[in-house]
Enzyme design. Sequence first.
Site, PDB file in Angstrom:
ATOM      1  N   ASP A 219      -3.420  -1.416  -1.714  1.00  0.00           N
ATOM      2  CA  ASP A 219      -3.551  -0.172  -0.970  1.00  0.00           C
ATOM      3  C   ASP A 219      -2.419   0.793  -1.329  1.00  0.00           C
ATOM      4  O   ASP A 219      -1.267   0.389  -1.455  1.00  0.00           O
ATOM      5  CB  ASP A 219      -3.498  -0.512   0.533  1.00  0.00           C
ATOM      6  CG  ASP A 219      -3.552   0.696   1.431  1.00  0.00           C
ATOM      7  OD1 ASP A 219      -4.623   1.326   1.483  1.00  0.00           O
ATOM      8  OD2 ASP A 219      -2.530   1.016   2.067  1.00  0.00           O
ATOM      9  N   GLU A 261      -5.787   1.025  -5.540  1.00  0.00           N
ATOM     10  CA  GLU A 261      -6.199   2.239  -4.839  1.00  0.00           C
ATOM     11  C   GLU A 261      -5.198   3.325  -5.214  1.00  0.00           C
ATOM     12  O   GLU A 261      -4.126   3.429  -4.630  1.00  0.00           O
ATOM     13  CB  GLU A 261      -6.206   2.062  -3.313  1.00  0.00           C
ATOM     14  CG  GLU A 261      -6.837   3.268  -2.635  1.00  0.00           C
ATOM     15  CD  GLU A 261      -6.137   3.800  -1.382  1.00  0.00           C
ATOM     16  OE1 GLU A 261      -6.692   4.718  -0.758  1.00  0.00           O
ATOM     17  OE2 GLU A 261      -5.050   3.327  -1.008  1.00  0.00           O
TER      18      GLU A 261
END
Length: 574
Positions: A219, A261
């Site tokens: 993330d 990401e």
Amino acid sequence: MSFTAPIPIIGASHVPGLRLDPDWHRKSVFYEVMVRSFVDSNGDGFGDFQGLTSRLDYLQWLGIDGIWVPPFFQSPLKDGGYDVSDYQAVLPEYGTIDDFKHFVSEAHARNMRVMIDLPINHTSDQHPWFLASREDPEGPYGDFYVWRDTDEGYPNVRIIFVDTETSNWAFDSVRRQFYWHRFFSHQPDLNFENPAVHDAVYDIVRFWYDLGVDGVRLDAIPYLYESEEGNGESEPATHQFVRDLRRMVDDEYPGRVLIAEANQWPAETAEYFGTAEEPECHMAFDFPTMPRIFYSLRAQNASELQRVLAEQVEVPPGAAWGVFLRNHDELTLEMVSEEYRQAMYGWYAYDPRMRSNVGIRRRLASLLDNSRAELELANALLLSLPGSPFLYYGDEIGMGDNIWLDDRDASRTPMQWSPDRNAGFSTADPGKLFLPPVQSLVYHYTSVNVEAQMAQASSLLNWMRSVLHVRRQHPVFGLGTITVLETDNESVLAFVRSYGGDGTYHGPKEEHVLCVFSFSHNPVHVTIDAPDWSGAALHDLFGGGQFPTIADDGRFSLTFGTQSFYWLHIGSQA
Ligand code: GLC
Ligand code: CA
């Protein structure tokens, strides 16, 4: 089959050999599902792992190969779980570690992989590391976060959550210093300059791989390091960290993957693949292509998409893009020009409530105004792009959103299983649900739900299922290269996906598929230039119907109805 009642769990707990195919992540279709939003097994109003496990049969029926579960760890849930207070514990509302293990083995028993999501850039301010760091600057966690006496460091770094934050620094009244945060101020950034932070992150990654997960989404990965000169995005030290992590994964967990990401411009996003010699992630989400799909749909113009796809850098061997239309976040418009951004706000976010930060917080079906033609066109394009598609839960039935809810909760409402109470998601008192199911005029769960769409052969759900099954027959979609073709109509996008076949481990045969999409809101005729394919025969991939052979000069013409597409098998050349 009905999925409104709990489905008995069947199958072995582990499938030996599931990891043998090193290309599994390039051949998979993934499904993102937030645990709390899918199925509530115990009536407390929150979805949970037992509920999710009970619907794995549904996902298998649909044609899903992998499941991406956003953070389900202990968390105060001030950012949907991306604010973690214990990385090695399951949030009690979602279940236990044993429930998670059971979920993984039942997914594996159905040949589905499991990908989890680790927000390592930051923790919750409730994490014991942060509590210790603010209390005891000299203690073992004193340097776990980025502390300063002033709020003036890193002046070139932009603010991401512009709706709520005015600075990337926040004052802590206990330590009487400022701490750095790229997202909400309750999410202090970890200090990656501190080697002890690396050790702590490695422990977490190993913990979850040891429990059997097949992939980890990294993330917010561009933001690990910041520097006084740089802009705090994709700094060299961040890439070095990812390279080191990849080496550990390859050594200790071969066959498992990392996915980045990185919401960055095209060239920067591609850097997260690294190189063949020094690889970084096995996969990276394709942020550049996504907004341009939505742009093309409304502009009725394929040229920007054509340009991005033609310029797409080749990924190192074994790597793959993760392509998507929507996810649990806003449809981000950070990486498009100001002109495009304003056009997209005008088309897709005409009500200010539909906006969030630099993006649009709506679901696929409502963005496309519930147009079946556009939903099919957008999904077919997604499934044709180089890379592995990620679907967002509920989009397979065209679920709507609720812009009256806060922030990105607009599109995180309960999955709509049936017209029953709480959309079949939960037996709880409706007031107890973590979020209400959608009850708008067009998308009310009494009309938009899995049960009704299963009962109707022509439903969006059944269309999605059949297109996924056709795609699965053609590994070229996952493994092949892309060549963008010239057309004489700016609303038409055409490209060839090609796979040579390498004969290893029963690899697929050579295959070439021509994918053509018309974004025009009216019927059009187009001539396409395919110089490498003169004399080749074309057949529709769905029904086998024969199309005109490509002429000797490499040209051929097609006629389209409103917003439609073709997948054509390119056969032997005369
Ligand atoms: C990622 C997540 C998003 C979250 C943010 C901060 O961008 O996708 O949901 O808010 O990180 O953790
Ligand atoms: Ca529950």
